[in-house]
Structure formats: structure tokens, C-alpha cells
Design an enzyme around this catalytic site. Structure first.
Site, mmCIF file in Angstrom:
data_model
loop_
_atom_site.group_PDB
_atom_site.id
_atom_site.type_symbol
_atom_site.label_atom_id
_atom_site.label_comp_id
_atom_site.label_asym_id
_atom_site.label_seq_id
_atom_site.Cartn_x
_atom_site.Cartn_y
_atom_site.Cartn_z
ATOM 1 N N ASN A 136 0.758 -1.142 -0.003
ATOM 2 C CA ASN A 136 0.055 0.211 -0.084
ATOM 3 C C ASN A 136 0.812 1.244 0.246
ATOM 4 O O ASN A 136 0.083 2.463 0.244
ATOM 5 C CB ASN A 136 -0.976 0.041 1.212
ATOM 6 C CG ASN A 136 -1.696 -1.310 1.151
ATOM 7 O OD1 ASN A 136 -1.715 -2.129 2.147
ATOM 8 N ND2 ASN A 136 -2.396 -1.558 0.364
ATOM 9 N N VAL A 143 0.818 6.894 -0.598
ATOM 10 C CA VAL A 143 0.388 6.150 0.491
ATOM 11 C C VAL A 143 -1.203 5.919 0.145
ATOM 12 O O VAL A 143 -1.838 6.660 -0.327
ATOM 13 C CB VAL A 143 0.161 6.770 2.003
ATOM 14 C CG1 VAL A 143 -0.386 5.714 2.920
ATOM 15 C CG2 VAL A 143 1.812 6.935 2.373
ATOM 16 N N CYS A 144 -1.541 4.576 -0.139
ATOM 17 C CA CYS A 144 -2.733 4.010 -0.287
ATOM 18 C C CYS A 144 -3.629 3.847 0.966
ATOM 19 O O CYS A 144 -3.651 2.785 1.742
ATOM 20 C CB CYS A 144 -2.942 3.126 -1.319
ATOM 21 S SG CYS A 144 -4.673 2.635 -1.863
ATOM 22 N N LEU A 145 -4.346 4.844 1.439
ATOM 23 C CA LEU A 145 -5.158 4.720 2.593
ATOM 24 C C LEU A 145 -6.545 5.256 2.334
ATOM 25 O O LEU A 145 -6.607 6.625 2.287
ATOM 26 C CB LEU A 145 -4.366 5.375 3.754
ATOM 27 C CG LEU A 145 -5.122 5.251 5.193
ATOM 28 C CD1 LEU A 145 -5.130 3.878 5.704
ATOM 29 C CD2 LEU A 145 -4.030 5.948 6.244
ATOM 30 N N ASP A 176 -5.981 -3.325 -2.336
ATOM 31 C CA ASP A 176 -6.072 -2.101 -2.930
ATOM 32 C C ASP A 176 -4.601 -1.550 -2.899
ATOM 33 O O ASP A 176 -3.916 -0.712 -2.264
ATOM 34 C CB ASP A 176 -6.804 -1.251 -1.783
ATOM 35 C CG ASP A 176 -6.984 0.231 -2.165
ATOM 36 O OD1 ASP A 176 -7.107 0.263 -3.402
ATOM 37 O OD2 ASP A 176 -7.495 1.230 -1.440
#
Length: 215
Positions: A136, A143-145, A176
Site C-alpha cells: 500500500n 500512500v494508499c489509505l 487495494d
């Protein structure tokens, strides 16, 4: 100098300037009254600057909300926050995560956080300073959040963001991904993924990519 008195009458400011029984009243319209007060404020600022006092900067609504959020932080021992630019710049800070469980146990990961004056109506912009092998987080530190994107709401706060970053290290999500190679390894072979993470954190190559030590 004589004494100056101010009186408000019928929307007009009446100024009584008494200089040893000199003459009466000066009359100002509302517009002139505003200009008068502006001039007095400007003169006061000039005097303060001449006395070495820095003019006070008015805080935005975002800064006021951020100050409140920071004062109410309740972080676990695995997370810390610092302000590299000092107390006068709360809108740019760093977060350090040191996971005490999971694949990334023993690692130390630093993030920069930039908060917009539109906060909390806009999510903070977060980048990972530490090069990390993670599904992620890509190699450029993006950052994938979800709470930093489509799921951000003004009721969320800095405490939520930091816990979200911590959660990425205890529960990395291959569904994701930003680093698709790491996500595929986590999905298909968790044991190999764990080995690759340990190699990367110790300072080594995973595939063709070198990761500096972060333990």
C-alpha cells in the site's frame, strides 16, 4: 496635547478635541470612522514593529482545528509526532511508526504530513519518507489509505490518520495496492512476503530494488 473624546450619535462619530478650551466637535461619517480606525491600527502596527515586536499572524480555521487535534492526541507508544520546523509551523509535521507486531515488527517508518488551510474539509497530504516494501506504499512514498482519499470526512482528525498509518503495517492490504508486485506476493505466498519484508528492512534487494535499512 488636549484630551480626545469619542461619541456616537445618529450613526456618526463625534470627536471632541479639547485643547485648552479650543473649539468644538469634528463629525465623521461611518465610512470616515472606519478609515480612522484603520489608520489607528496601522499606526499601532508601525509602532510595534519599531519596538521590535513581530506582527501577530491571524490563524486560519484549519490551523485552529489542527491545534485542537494535536492537543488531544492519544497515541500508542508505537507512534510519535514531531515538528521539524518548530512550533510556528504546525501545518507540516512528521509521524514515526514503529510496529510492535506483524510483518513489519522492529521497523521504523517516517511520514511527512502537510495540512491544508482548508483542513478539516480536506485530508492531510501524507508521504512516506522511508523506502519500504509494502503493498500500500509505492517506491516514491505515496500512500494508499482510504481515509486520506474517498473516505475522508471533516469529523476525522490527525489521531485517526496516525492510527490509519499504523494499521497499514499491522494489516497490509493486497486488495487495494500501490505496489502491485508486493501485493501479489502477499496474496499468493505470505511466507515469501514476510521473508522479502525482513530482507528489505535489514537493508537489501528485493528483486531489482534496493531498500535501505530501517530497523
Amino acid at each position: 496635547m488636549g484630551k480626545t473624546d469619542y461619541f456616537l450619535c445618529g450613526g456618526l462619530l463625534l470627536v471632541d478635541i479639547r485643547r485648552s478650551c479650543e473649539k468644538p466637535l469634528l463629525v465623521f461619517s461611518p465610512g470616515e470612522m472606519i478609515n480612522l480606525f484603520k489608520a489607528k491600527e496601522k499606526q499601532r502596527a508601525i509602532v510595534e514593529n519599531a519596538n521590535g515586536k513581530a506582527p501577530v499572524k491571524k490563524q486560519s480555521a484549519g490551523e485552529l482545528r489542527l491545534h485542537k487535534d494535536i492537543s488531544e492526541l492519544t497515541l500508542p507508544k508505537t507512534c510519535s509526532i514531531s515538528f521539524p520546523n518548530g512550533k510556528d509551523d504546525l501545518m507540516n509535521f512528521e509521524v514515526t511508526i514503529q510496529p510492535d507486531e506483524g510483518f513489519y515488527l522492529g521497523g521504523k517508518f517516517a511520514f511527512t504530513c502537510q495540512v491544508s488551510p482548508m483542513y478539516p474539509h480536506e485530508a492531510p497530504k501524507v508521504k512516506c519518507k522511508t523506502k519500504v516494501y509494502h503493498p500500500n506504499i509505492d517506491l516514491e512514498g505515496n500512500v494508499c489509505l482510504n481515509i486520506l482519499r474517498e473516505d475522508w470526512k471533516p469529523v476525522l482528525n490527525i489521531n485517526t490518520v496516525i492510527y490509519g498509518l499504523f494499521h497499514l503495517f499491522t494489516h497490509p492490504n493486497y486488495e487495494d495496492p500501490l505496489n502491485h508486485d508486493a501485493a501479489a506476493v502477499l496474496r499468493d505466498n505470505p511466507k515469501l512476503f514476510e521473508s522479502d519484508v525482513r530482507i528489505a528492512m535489514a537493508g537489501g534487494y528485493v528483486g531489482q530494488t534496493f531498500f535501505p535499512r530501517c530497523m
